[in-house]
Motif scaffolding. Structure first.
Motif, PDB file in Angstrom:
ATOM      1  N   ASN A  71       0.805  -1.222   0.000  1.00  0.00           N
ATOM      2  CA  ASN A  71       0.000   0.000   0.000  1.00  0.00           C
ATOM      3  C   ASN A  71       0.839   1.275   0.000  1.00  0.00           C
ATOM      4  O   ASN A  71       0.336   2.344  -0.374  1.00  0.00           O
ATOM      5  N   THR A  72       2.102   1.175   0.404  1.00  0.00           N
ATOM      6  CA  THR A  72       2.895   2.383   0.664  1.00  0.00           C
ATOM      7  C   THR A  72       3.124   3.237  -0.582  1.00  0.00           C
ATOM      8  O   THR A  72       2.853   4.448  -0.573  1.00  0.00           O
ATOM      9  N   LEU A  73       3.634   2.651  -1.658  1.00  0.00           N
ATOM     10  CA  LEU A  73       3.975   3.458  -2.831  1.00  0.00           C
ATOM     11  C   LEU A  73       2.746   4.114  -3.479  1.00  0.00           C
ATOM     12  O   LEU A  73       2.757   5.336  -3.714  1.00  0.00           O
ATOM     13  N   PRO A  74       1.673   3.354  -3.764  1.00  0.00           N
ATOM     14  CA  PRO A  74       0.507   4.037  -4.345  1.00  0.00           C
ATOM     15  C   PRO A  74      -0.098   5.067  -3.409  1.00  0.00           C
ATOM     16  O   PRO A  74      -0.599   6.099  -3.856  1.00  0.00           O
ATOM     17  N   LEU A  75      -0.031   4.817  -2.099  1.00  0.00           N
ATOM     18  CA  LEU A  75      -0.554   5.793  -1.146  1.00  0.00           C
ATOM     19  C   LEU A  75       0.247   7.088  -1.195  1.00  0.00           C
ATOM     20  O   LEU A  75      -0.318   8.184  -1.183  1.00  0.00           O
ATOM     21  N   LEU A  76       1.562   6.970  -1.297  1.00  0.00           N
ATOM     22  CA  LEU A  76       2.410   8.159  -1.379  1.00  0.00           C
ATOM     23  C   LEU A  76       2.187   8.906  -2.693  1.00  0.00           C
ATOM     24  O   LEU A  76       2.031  10.137  -2.704  1.00  0.00           O
ATOM     25  N   VAL A  77       2.185   8.176  -3.801  1.00  0.00           N
ATOM     26  CA  VAL A  77       2.038   8.818  -5.114  1.00  0.00           C
ATOM     27  C   VAL A  77       0.683   9.515  -5.223  1.00  0.00           C
ATOM     28  O   VAL A  77       0.600  10.717  -5.539  1.00  0.00           O
TER      29      VAL A  77
END
Length: 201
Positions: A71-77
């Motif tokens: 979940n981390t990368l799409p949440l950040l982007v």
């Protein structure tokens, strides 16, 4: 010089919000790993009035490290794309997605189903970035947002669709669907007009 410093400060304050949210999720996961018991019990358990605080807590909790990392990368982007409009707007969208996504999941999931995970926010931010093209804004802003939305659809559209109609067992399509609905609602309301078992989400 002061204008340049001010612009840098504004950018930092905007993008600090999604970064801080993700950092909080990682801190909670570290604490969950070293402390006795499991924090996932504080997630959202459908049809259980006592678990309603899980509407807020559930998106901060993850079933495993791989769940959080996924979940981390799409949440950040996607979170940063929302935060382009300011920290206040980011937290407004986050609140709407959290409440609508959580309430819908609580009502639609089978009674007793435990749901945790930030993908309710991921889906909400995705739909927000796409739908905000249709909110009342100057045409120049809408063209830029349309370009951003097109890129986001190319990058994430397939996985978002699969997250609703092609989910594997143990993954909450309800959280994905209602998170997206919350994102659409946030995009079309409160826009700033120009001033001069356990399921993982």
């Amino acid at each position: 010089m002061s204008s340049s410093v001010s612009q840098r400060s504004s950018a930092v304050s905007r993008f600090a919000s999604p970064v801080a949210l993700v950092a909080l999720m990682w801190a909670i996961q570290f604490a969950d790993a070293i402390l006795p018991g499991s924090f996932t019990g504080f997630g959202l358990r459908s049809w259980d009035p006592g678990s309603l605080p899980g509407i807020v807590l559930g998106p901060l909790l993850h079933a495993s490290w791989s769940h959080l990392i996924g979940n981390t990368l799409p949440l950040l982007v996607l979170g940063c794309l929302v935060a382009v409009e300011g920290a206040g707007r980011f937290w407004f969208v986050t609140a709407v997605v959290t409440v609508v996504g959580g309430a819908g999941t609580w009502l639609i999931n089978a009674p007793g189903t435990l749901t945790v995970g930030a993908s309710v926010l991921v889906f909400g931010y995705f739909v927000y970035v796409v739908v905000r093209v249709f909110s009342p804004r100057p045409i120049a802003h809408r063209l830029v947002y349309a370009l951003i939305a097109l890129i986001v659809i190319v990058l994430y559209g397939g996985s978002m669709l699969a997250g609703i109609i092609g989910v594997s067992s143990g993954v909450s399509w309800q959280a994905h669907l209602f998170g997206g609905i919350g994102g659409g609602m946030a995009a079309l309301t409160g826009s700033r007009r120009p001033v001069g078992g356990r399921r993982d989400a």
